[in-house]
Motif scaffolding. Structure first.
Motif, short mmCIF file in Angstrom:
data_model
loop_
_atom_site.label_atom_id
_atom_site.label_comp_id
_atom_site.label_asym_id
_atom_site.label_seq_id
_atom_site.Cartn_x
_atom_site.Cartn_y
_atom_site.Cartn_z
N ASP A 1 10.77 4.14 -1.58
CA ASP A 1 11.02 3.24 -0.32
C ASP A 1 11.58 3.99 0.74
O ASP A 1 12.25 4.28 0.29
N CYS A 2 11.78 4.06 2.25
CA CYS A 2 12.40 4.65 3.44
C CYS A 2 12.74 3.13 3.82
O CYS A 2 12.35 2.76 4.75
N PRO A 3 13.92 3.21 3.47
CA PRO A 3 14.28 1.88 4.54
C PRO A 3 14.27 2.75 6.23
O PRO A 3 14.54 3.74 6.14
N VAL A 4 14.51 1.47 7.24
CA VAL A 4 15.08 2.31 8.43
C VAL A 4 16.18 2.22 8.82
O VAL A 4 17.73 1.27 8.45
N ALA A 5 16.31 2.49 10.25
CA ALA A 5 17.76 2.24 10.24
C ALA A 5 18.43 1.39 11.40
O ALA A 5 19.64 1.05 12.01
N TRP A 6 17.45 0.62 11.85
CA TRP A 6 17.48 -0.15 12.68
C TRP A 6 16.09 -1.12 12.25
O TRP A 6 15.78 -1.07 12.43
N LEU A 7 16.65 -2.37 12.83
CA LEU A 7 16.41 -3.68 12.80
C LEU A 7 16.16 -4.64 14.14
O LEU A 7 16.88 -4.93 15.08
N ALA A 8 15.38 -5.06 14.24
CA ALA A 8 14.69 -5.42 16.25
C ALA A 8 14.29 -6.78 15.63
O ALA A 8 13.43 -7.01 15.32
N THR A 9 15.35 -7.99 15.81
CA THR A 9 14.69 -9.75 16.14
C THR A 9 14.48 -10.00 17.18
O THR A 9 14.70 -9.48 18.40
N GLU A 10 14.26 -11.24 17.22
CA GLU A 10 14.29 -12.03 18.92
C GLU A 10 15.81 -11.94 19.46
O GLU A 10 16.21 -12.38 20.32
N ASP A 11 16.65 -12.17 17.69
CA ASP A 11 17.88 -12.39 18.79
C ASP A 11 19.16 -10.24 18.82
O ASP A 11 19.72 -10.55 19.13
N GLY B 1 1.01 -1.36 0.17
CA GLY B 1 0.07 -0.06 0.29
C GLY B 1 0.69 1.50 0.03
O GLY B 1 -0.12 1.99 -0.44
N GLY B 2 2.13 1.21 0.22
CA GLY B 2 3.50 2.06 0.71
C GLY B 2 3.01 3.19 1.26
O GLY B 2 2.58 4.77 1.86
N PHE B 3 1.45 3.00 2.40
CA PHE B 3 1.27 3.75 3.94
C PHE B 3 1.94 4.44 4.50
O PHE B 3 2.66 5.54 4.59
N TYR B 4 3.47 3.56 4.94
CA TYR B 4 4.46 4.45 5.64
C TYR B 4 5.72 4.92 4.89
O TYR B 4 6.61 5.73 5.26
N ASP B 5 5.34 4.49 3.27
CA ASP B 5 6.47 4.76 2.50
C ASP B 5 6.55 7.01 2.95
O ASP B 5 7.62 7.84 2.05
N ARG B 6 5.31 6.90 2.15
CA ARG B 6 4.67 8.52 2.25
C ARG B 6 4.72 8.90 3.86
O ARG B 6 4.76 10.08 4.03
N LEU B 7 4.60 7.82 5.16
CA LEU B 7 4.27 8.44 6.49
C LEU B 7 5.82 9.62 6.56
O LEU B 7 5.95 10.35 7.08
N LEU B 8 6.63 8.73 5.81
CA LEU B 8 8.26 8.70 6.89
C LEU B 8 8.98 9.54 5.92
O LEU B 8 10.20 10.18 6.55
N PRO B 9 9.15 9.90 4.98
CA PRO B 9 10.40 11.52 4.44
C PRO B 9 10.18 12.99 4.98
O PRO B 9 9.10 12.95 6.36
N GLY B 10 10.93 12.66 5.84
CA GLY B 10 11.73 13.68 6.38
C GLY B 10 11.23 13.58 8.48
O GLY B 10 11.84 14.25 8.99
#
Length: 185
Positions: A165-175, A132-141
């Motif tokens: 696409d707006c990549p994230v700076a951090w990734l959270a996993t179970e590790d 849907g691209g919702f987060y890609d429209r929310l996150l710029p800036g």
């Protein structure tokens, strides 16, 4: 078998759904890592998502942080609005709880961190969403912390990437929580 990098996103989405269906629930471990990470970065107001089936559930963070959640709006163009966590009382068309249309809104520039769901992430923080691209429209800036939340089995070396696409700076996993190379301080 994982699709090739140049495979279309729908093929990657099919693969991710199949893998996710066979995974144990990583919610407790991911939430514990996120709690420590958010504390260490001084985050107080956190945008989180209401989990769909198969997504890590972050509800346990509500006891320590001021959580916000989203409402998907489709007119005049698709976008997300932010609202207090506790206002999410009605099912969305996607199946997760969302705030009603008249719930009080919160501006994005008051948010310290955004926790983003996905079908998969790559190590550079590229998100494979639902299309849907919702987060890609929310996150710029957005100036706060951006954290992709994903089971480790759905963290891959590389995903197809579009210019919007707006990549994230951090990734959270179970590790644990790891930087993608785009990390904010």
């Amino acid at each position: 078998m994982r699709p090739l990098l140049d495979a279309p996103k729908p093929e990657w989405r099919r693969w991710a759904r199949e893998v996710r269906a066979g995974l144990p629930d990583p919610s407790e471990a991911i939430t514990a890592h996120l709690r420590a990470f958010l504390r260490s970065h001084g985050a107080r107001r956190v945008l989180a998502y209401r989990a769909l089936a198969g997504e890590p559930d972050l509800c346990a963070l509500a006891d320590e942080f001021e959580l916000l959640t989203t409402r998907a709006r489709f007119r005049p163009q698709p976008h997300l609005t932010l609202h207090p966590w506790h206002t999410a009382t009605e099912p969305s068309r996607f199946g997760a709880l969302q705030p009603p249309a008249d719930a009080p809104q919160v501006p994005l520039d008051t948010v310290d961190a955004a926790l983003l769901p996905a079908l998969a992430y790559d190590r550079a923080g590229v998100r494979l969403g639902y299309g849907g691209g919702f987060y890609d429209r929310l996150l710029p800036g957005f100036a706060g912390l951006t954290v992709g939340v994903i089971p480790a089995a759905l963290l891959v070396p590389a995903l197809p990437r579009d210019p919007h696409d707006c990549p994230v700076a951090w990734l959270a996993t179970e590790d644990g929580v790891q930087a993608t190379g785009r990390s904010e301080a």
